[in-house]
Scaffold this motif. Structure first.
Motif, PDB file in Angstrom:
ATOM      1  N   PHE A   7     -46.664  86.992  -1.761  1.00  0.00           N
ATOM      2  CA  PHE A   7     -46.328  88.277  -2.382  1.00  0.00           C
ATOM      3  C   PHE A   7     -45.559  89.112  -1.365  1.00  0.00           C
ATOM      4  CE2 PHE A   7     -50.283  88.587  -0.133  1.00  0.00           C
ATOM      5  CZ  PHE A   7     -50.111  89.733   0.619  1.00  0.00           C
ATOM      6  N   THR A   8     -44.977  90.203  -1.839  1.00  0.00           N
ATOM      7  CA  THR A   8     -44.337  91.192  -0.973  1.00  0.00           C
ATOM      8  C   THR A   8     -44.793  92.568  -1.428  1.00  0.00           C
ATOM      9  OG1 THR A   8     -42.409  89.775  -0.665  1.00  0.00           O
ATOM     10  CG2 THR A   8     -42.129  92.116  -0.160  1.00  0.00           C
ATOM     11  N   LEU A   9     -45.265  93.379  -0.483  1.00  0.00           N
ATOM     12  CA  LEU A   9     -45.713  94.751  -0.764  1.00  0.00           C
ATOM     13  C   LEU A   9     -45.245  95.673   0.360  1.00  0.00           C
ATOM     14  CD1 LEU A   9     -49.474  94.248  -1.781  1.00  0.00           C
ATOM     15  CD2 LEU A   9     -47.606  94.962  -3.286  1.00  0.00           C
ATOM     16  N   PRO A  10     -45.103  96.977   0.070  1.00  0.00           N
ATOM     17  CA  PRO A  10     -44.766  97.922   1.142  1.00  0.00           C
ATOM     18  C   PRO A  10     -45.980  98.213   2.022  1.00  0.00           C
ATOM     19  CG  PRO A  10     -45.020  99.091  -0.939  1.00  0.00           C
ATOM     20  CD  PRO A  10     -45.156  97.624  -1.240  1.00  0.00           C
ATOM     21  N   ASP A  11     -45.719  98.365   3.346  1.00  0.00           N
ATOM     22  CA  ASP A  11     -46.802  98.718   4.261  1.00  0.00           C
ATOM     23  C   ASP A  11     -46.878 100.234   4.432  1.00  0.00           C
ATOM     24  OD1 ASP A  11     -44.839  99.534   6.079  1.00  0.00           O
ATOM     25  OD2 ASP A  11     -45.134  97.830   7.425  1.00  0.00           O
ATOM     26  N   GLN A  12     -47.716 100.669   5.367  1.00  0.00           N
ATOM     27  CA  GLN A  12     -47.955 102.105   5.579  1.00  0.00           C
ATOM     28  C   GLN A  12     -46.711 102.859   6.031  1.00  0.00           C
ATOM     29  OE1 GLN A  12     -49.326  99.658   7.455  1.00  0.00           O
ATOM     30  NE2 GLN A  12     -48.689 100.051   9.552  1.00  0.00           N
ATOM     31  N   ASP A  13     -45.683 102.138   6.477  1.00  0.00           N
ATOM     32  CA  ASP A  13     -44.435 102.783   6.895  1.00  0.00           C
ATOM     33  C   ASP A  13     -43.334 102.631   5.850  1.00  0.00           C
ATOM     34  OD1 ASP A  13     -45.530 103.578   9.396  1.00  0.00           O
ATOM     35  OD2 ASP A  13     -45.222 101.535  10.142  1.00  0.00           O
ATOM     36  N   SER A  69     -50.669 107.543   1.501  1.00  0.00           N
ATOM     37  CA  SER A  69     -52.104 107.532   1.771  1.00  0.00           C
ATOM     38  C   SER A  69     -52.417 106.565   2.918  1.00  0.00           C
ATOM     39  CB  SER A  69     -52.867 107.128   0.509  1.00  0.00           C
ATOM     40  OG  SER A  69     -54.250 107.000   0.782  1.00  0.00           O
ATOM     41  N   HIS A  70     -51.811 105.383   2.879  1.00  0.00           N
ATOM     42  CA  HIS A  70     -52.012 104.400   3.947  1.00  0.00           C
ATOM     43  C   HIS A  70     -51.522 104.960   5.287  1.00  0.00           C
ATOM     44  CE1 HIS A  70     -53.511 101.343   1.413  1.00  0.00           C
ATOM     45  NE2 HIS A  70     -52.403 100.667   1.161  1.00  0.00           N
ATOM     46  N   HIS A  71     -50.360 105.583   5.267  1.00  0.00           N
ATOM     47  CA  HIS A  71     -49.789 106.136   6.491  1.00  0.00           C
ATOM     48  C   HIS A  71     -50.758 107.160   7.102  1.00  0.00           C
ATOM     49  CE1 HIS A  71     -46.678 107.355   9.321  1.00  0.00           C
ATOM     50  NE2 HIS A  71     -47.008 108.599   9.044  1.00  0.00           N
ATOM     51  N   ASN A  72     -51.282 108.052   6.265  1.00  0.00           N
ATOM     52  CA  ASN A  72     -52.221 109.072   6.741  1.00  0.00           C
ATOM     53  C   ASN A  72     -53.493 108.430   7.297  1.00  0.00           C
ATOM     54  OD1 ASN A  72     -50.394 111.005   5.945  1.00  0.00           O
ATOM     55  ND2 ASN A  72     -51.435 111.470   4.026  1.00  0.00           N
ATOM     56  N   PHE A  73     -53.986 107.384   6.624  1.00  0.00           N
ATOM     57  CA  PHE A  73     -55.198 106.666   7.035  1.00  0.00           C
ATOM     58  C   PHE A  73     -54.975 106.024   8.407  1.00  0.00           C
ATOM     59  CE2 PHE A  73     -58.133 102.872   5.686  1.00  0.00           C
ATOM     60  CZ  PHE A  73     -59.256 103.474   6.253  1.00  0.00           C
ATOM     61  N   VAL A  74     -53.843 105.352   8.580  1.00  0.00           N
ATOM     62  CA  VAL A  74     -53.510 104.696   9.852  1.00  0.00           C
ATOM     63  C   VAL A  74     -53.423 105.736  10.976  1.00  0.00           C
ATOM     64  CG1 VAL A  74     -51.620 103.540  11.093  1.00  0.00           C
ATOM     65  CG2 VAL A  74     -52.402 102.657   8.892  1.00  0.00           C
ATOM     66  N   ALA A  82     -51.855  96.166   9.496  1.00  0.00           N
ATOM     67  CA  ALA A  82     -50.934  96.588   8.430  1.00  0.00           C
ATOM     68  C   ALA A  82     -51.755  96.894   7.187  1.00  0.00           C
ATOM     69  CB  ALA A  82     -49.944  95.474   8.139  1.00  0.00           C
ATOM     70  N   LEU A  83     -51.449  98.000   6.524  1.00  0.00           N
ATOM     71  CA  LEU A  83     -52.098  98.333   5.246  1.00  0.00           C
ATOM     72  C   LEU A  83     -51.028  98.298   4.162  1.00  0.00           C
ATOM     73  CD1 LEU A  83     -54.493 101.251   6.243  1.00  0.00           C
ATOM     74  CD2 LEU A  83     -54.974  98.798   6.072  1.00  0.00           C
ATOM     75  N   LEU A  84     -51.290  97.527   3.115  1.00  0.00           N
ATOM     76  CA  LEU A  84     -50.295  97.289   2.082  1.00  0.00           C
ATOM     77  C   LEU A  84     -50.664  98.021   0.800  1.00  0.00           C
ATOM     78  CD1 LEU A  84     -49.887  93.459   2.712  1.00  0.00           C
ATOM     79  CD2 LEU A  84     -48.811  95.383   3.901  1.00  0.00           C
ATOM     80  N   ALA A  85     -49.660  98.630   0.180  1.00  0.00           N
ATOM     81  CA  ALA A  85     -49.857  99.443  -1.020  1.00  0.00           C
ATOM     82  C   ALA A  85     -49.604  98.606  -2.272  1.00  0.00           C
ATOM     83  CB  ALA A  85     -48.915 100.646  -0.988  1.00  0.00           C
TER      84      ALA A  85
END
Length: 147
Positions: A7-13, A69-74, A82-85
């Motif tokens: 799969f491909t997903l966007p990360d926290q950035d 949300s991921h960016h803020n969490f990181v 890496a956190l993926l959305a």
């Protein structure tokens, strides 16, 4: 199970994370950013990331939260994984982690805390479901060391 789970997903950035480029891969699914259990799990995977990397694995977390949300969490917890959305739940459904839960007496659909290890071909070689957050990252690392 011989199905390839790529799969491909966007990360926290906001950068696209293509699973095929990060194999073998430890993938953990968690319900919500900045909640107690999810924070514990993310901090433990982050703390052990150098050991996972030394064993040849990439580690990524997935939830239905947004990139922001991921960016803020990181940033808040200085996480290194890496956190993926997965905002449309496509990957959550691919791995069958969307389950009916009881939330304050109401039935809701949410992510069942689960972890999968994908081999160099993108096939699931280990899986843990209904995970308890504390100590789980170490249990995954131990399983990989003995595999």
């Amino acid at each position: 199970m011989s199905q390839t789970m790529l799969f491909t997903l966007p990360d926290q950035d906001g950068q696209l994370f293509n699973a095929a480029e990060h194999l073998p891969l430890v993938l953990y699914f968690y319900p919500k950013d900045s909640t107690p259990g999810c924070t514990t799990e993310a901090q433990e995977f982050s703390a052990l990331l150098p050991q996972f990397q030394a064993a040849g694995y990439t580690v990524a977390g997935i939830s239905r939260d947004s990139v922001k949300s991921h960016h803020n969490f990181v940033c808040k917890y200085a996480l290194s994984v890496a956190l993926l959305a997965d905002t449309d739940e496509a990957v959550c459904r691919q791995f069958d982690v969307i389950k009916e839960k009881n939330m304050y007496g109401k039935k809701v659909l949410g992510i069942e805390r689960s972890t999968f290890v994908l081999d160099a071909n993108g096939h699931i070689v280990h899986e843990w479901r209904k995970v308890k957050a504390a100590g789980h990252a170490q249990a995954v690392l131990d399983a990989l060391k003995t595999a």
